[in-house]
Design a protein around this motif. Sequence first.
Motif, short mmCIF file in Angstrom:
data_model
loop_
_atom_site.label_atom_id
_atom_site.label_comp_id
_atom_site.label_asym_id
_atom_site.label_seq_id
_atom_site.Cartn_x
_atom_site.Cartn_y
_atom_site.Cartn_z
N MET A 77 44.32 85.82 60.91
CA MET A 77 44.86 87.13 60.52
C MET A 77 43.78 88.01 59.88
O MET A 77 43.74 89.21 60.10
CB MET A 77 46.04 86.95 59.56
CG MET A 77 47.22 86.24 60.18
SD MET A 77 47.90 87.15 61.58
CE MET A 77 47.98 85.87 62.81
N LEU A 78 42.90 87.38 59.10
CA LEU A 78 41.79 88.15 58.52
C LEU A 78 40.90 88.68 59.63
O LEU A 78 40.48 89.84 59.63
CB LEU A 78 40.94 87.28 57.58
CG LEU A 78 41.59 86.65 56.35
CD1 LEU A 78 40.51 86.05 55.45
CD2 LEU A 78 42.40 87.66 55.56
N ALA A 79 40.59 87.82 60.59
CA ALA A 79 39.69 88.22 61.68
C ALA A 79 40.31 89.33 62.52
O ALA A 79 39.61 90.23 62.99
CB ALA A 79 39.34 87.01 62.55
N LEU A 80 41.63 89.29 62.70
CA LEU A 80 42.30 90.29 63.53
C LEU A 80 42.64 91.57 62.76
O LEU A 80 43.10 92.55 63.35
CB LEU A 80 43.60 89.71 64.11
CG LEU A 80 43.46 88.63 65.19
CD1 LEU A 80 44.81 87.95 65.44
CD2 LEU A 80 42.93 89.24 66.50
N GLY A 81 42.46 91.56 61.44
CA GLY A 81 42.82 92.73 60.64
C GLY A 81 44.32 92.95 60.57
O GLY A 81 44.80 94.09 60.55
N ILE A 87 50.92 95.09 53.41
CA ILE A 87 49.67 94.74 52.75
C ILE A 87 48.74 94.11 53.78
O ILE A 87 49.20 93.36 54.66
CB ILE A 87 49.91 93.78 51.55
CG1 ILE A 87 48.59 93.46 50.82
CG2 ILE A 87 50.60 92.50 51.98
CD1 ILE A 87 48.77 92.75 49.49
N ALA A 88 47.47 94.44 53.69
CA ALA A 88 46.50 93.86 54.62
C ALA A 88 46.34 92.37 54.31
O ALA A 88 46.30 91.97 53.14
CB ALA A 88 45.15 94.56 54.48
N ALA A 89 46.26 91.57 55.36
CA ALA A 89 46.01 90.13 55.16
C ALA A 89 44.76 89.94 54.30
O ALA A 89 44.69 89.03 53.47
CB ALA A 89 45.84 89.43 56.51
N PHE A 141 47.52 78.79 46.83
CA PHE A 141 48.94 79.05 46.58
C PHE A 141 49.18 80.28 45.70
O PHE A 141 50.25 80.43 45.14
CB PHE A 141 49.63 77.80 45.99
CG PHE A 141 49.59 76.63 46.93
CD1 PHE A 141 50.45 76.57 48.02
CD2 PHE A 141 48.66 75.62 46.76
CE1 PHE A 141 50.40 75.51 48.91
CE2 PHE A 141 48.60 74.54 47.64
CZ PHE A 141 49.47 74.50 48.72
N SER A 142 48.18 81.11 45.56
CA SER A 142 48.34 82.34 44.81
C SER A 142 48.10 83.50 45.76
O SER A 142 47.01 83.64 46.31
CB SER A 142 47.34 82.36 43.65
OG SER A 142 47.20 83.67 43.16
N ARG A 143 49.13 84.28 46.00
CA ARG A 143 49.00 85.39 46.93
C ARG A 143 49.89 86.53 46.48
O ARG A 143 50.76 86.35 45.63
CB ARG A 143 49.31 84.97 48.38
CG ARG A 143 50.70 84.45 48.59
CD ARG A 143 50.72 82.92 48.36
NE ARG A 143 51.97 82.35 48.79
CZ ARG A 143 52.94 81.92 47.98
NH1 ARG A 143 52.81 81.99 46.68
NH2 ARG A 143 54.04 81.40 48.47
N ALA A 144 49.66 87.70 47.08
CA ALA A 144 50.34 88.92 46.66
C ALA A 144 51.77 88.93 47.20
O ALA A 144 52.11 89.72 48.07
CB ALA A 144 49.57 90.14 47.15
N LEU A 145 52.58 88.03 46.69
CA LEU A 145 53.97 87.92 47.13
C LEU A 145 54.82 87.66 45.89
O LEU A 145 54.60 86.68 45.18
CB LEU A 145 54.10 86.76 48.12
CG LEU A 145 55.46 86.52 48.77
CD1 LEU A 145 55.80 87.63 49.77
CD2 LEU A 145 55.49 85.16 49.49
N GLN A 146 55.76 88.57 45.64
CA GLN A 146 56.61 88.41 44.45
C GLN A 146 57.72 87.40 44.75
O GLN A 146 58.10 87.22 45.90
CB GLN A 146 57.21 89.77 44.07
CG GLN A 146 56.17 90.83 43.72
CD GLN A 146 55.25 90.39 42.59
OE1 GLN A 146 55.69 89.85 41.58
NE2 GLN A 146 53.96 90.57 42.79
N PRO A 147 58.27 86.78 43.70
CA PRO A 147 59.33 85.78 43.92
C PRO A 147 60.56 86.36 44.64
O PRO A 147 61.29 85.62 45.29
CB PRO A 147 59.71 85.32 42.51
CG PRO A 147 58.54 85.67 41.66
CD PRO A 147 57.88 86.86 42.27
N ASP A 148 60.77 87.68 44.52
CA ASP A 148 61.97 88.25 45.16
C ASP A 148 61.63 88.93 46.49
O ASP A 148 62.42 89.71 47.00
CB ASP A 148 62.68 89.22 44.22
CG ASP A 148 61.81 90.39 43.79
OD1 ASP A 148 60.59 90.34 44.04
OD2 ASP A 148 62.35 91.34 43.21
#
Lengths: 287, 164
Positions: free
Chosen positions: A129-133, A147-149, A157-164
């Motif tokens: 996904m990073l390579a493909l943009g 959000i861009a990959a 296990f830490s990423r820009a994703l909120q629990p909800d």
Amino acid sequence: MIPAPFAYHRPRSVDEALGLLRQYGEGARVVAGGHSLIPMMKLRLAQPEYLVDLQDLEELRGIRSEPDAVMIGAMTTQHELINSALLAANCPIIGETSLQIADPQVRYCGTLGGNVANGDPGNDMPAVMLALGAKYRLKRQRDEREIAARDFYHGAFSRALQPDEILVSVRIPMPVAGHGYAYEKQKRKVGDYATAAAAVVLTMSGGTCISAAIALTNVADTPLLAGDAADAVIGTALDEAAIDEAVRRARAAANPSADAHGPVEFRRHVAGVMVRRALMRAKERAL
Amino acid sequence: MAKMHIVLRVNNREVETLAEPRMLLIHLLREQLGITGPHIGCDTSHCGACSVDMNGKSVKSCTVFAVQAHGAEIITVEGLAGADGSLHPLQEAFREHHGLQCGFCTPGMIIRAYRLLQENPRPSETEIRQGIAGNLCRCTGYLTIVRAIRAAAERMANAKEAAE
């Protein structure tokens, strides 16, 4: 191995699922294909109080093309990605990568959304996904964002994703027709995570490489976009010297830890070998 | 945690039962329903001994919760033989070609091969090997397993053509 107790929900719509996440907060986890989360629950490394099963959400399935992008629903399975004529024609690196994930049984269950949102550095799709943009579409109650990959992964296990929030789809800018691509993965056995792997997407014009993206799997606590390495081949004929330099830079970018896959130096070495093979194969395939 | 009411079809028979959400499908099948064809091997979704057919997909039942199978159609190795006890062509072929040594992986191998042949009735040897990559045989008897699947494929495809 028996997981800790939890309450099970199987919502019938994305809105209902988002409502459950809102209601239960951090105690809730969504389950897509389950083949990362359920093993973690069996080991009690994950102990959600509420499990929200997305299996009935047909609105999250499917692959379709738009004039300038390919859209893939988050619940689309790896088995479906492998068998998609649309992807084979427009973005074949997805099928090639899917075939290198786990084994046939797991691929019937495992989803694109789960693979990219899980946050395990061993997952294969994030580097692709990073390579493909690619961009990820995230939804929560009365709110939606993209959000861009490349901005999504912060650590293991830490990423820009909120629990909800739920990842609902992945948008891939339509790759240029005739692009070269390859996903090269070294693993110890079928079903294993990579010792190191490399995704390459590039375009050639008149014998010159005019664009390239290189990304690495499982050699850092996040997938890595190796921009310096890609810069080493752009504007070249992808000759041996250019590839040598890209390999050198990719090895420098890799920051693996020693684990069952091998010591640091070995894994960095393998990362270089994967980049070399992926560049050579992508070059052969480029029109 | 309260048990949940679930309804599913197993080997063409409707099953209605109660299951705690954390109960794995393999435990429901083996301990609650007495269907002991699917085996617990590694219990970590690697070995494939617990493979069953669920809604037309091969899955590892150690990595699915029983409640997730609510509404599902499941086939285990027990569901392949005819009502009169006649063996399925895959079972015949495994017997003829010695496709098993200790037999522990066999129910998983056969139910996986069943789905593989539904999707690809005349697979090459390579396609068979890739198709059963999620099933481990610790006796390492792959040569005859692959041979048995090829023979069954041949017989099933020929029978289908003759019938058409």
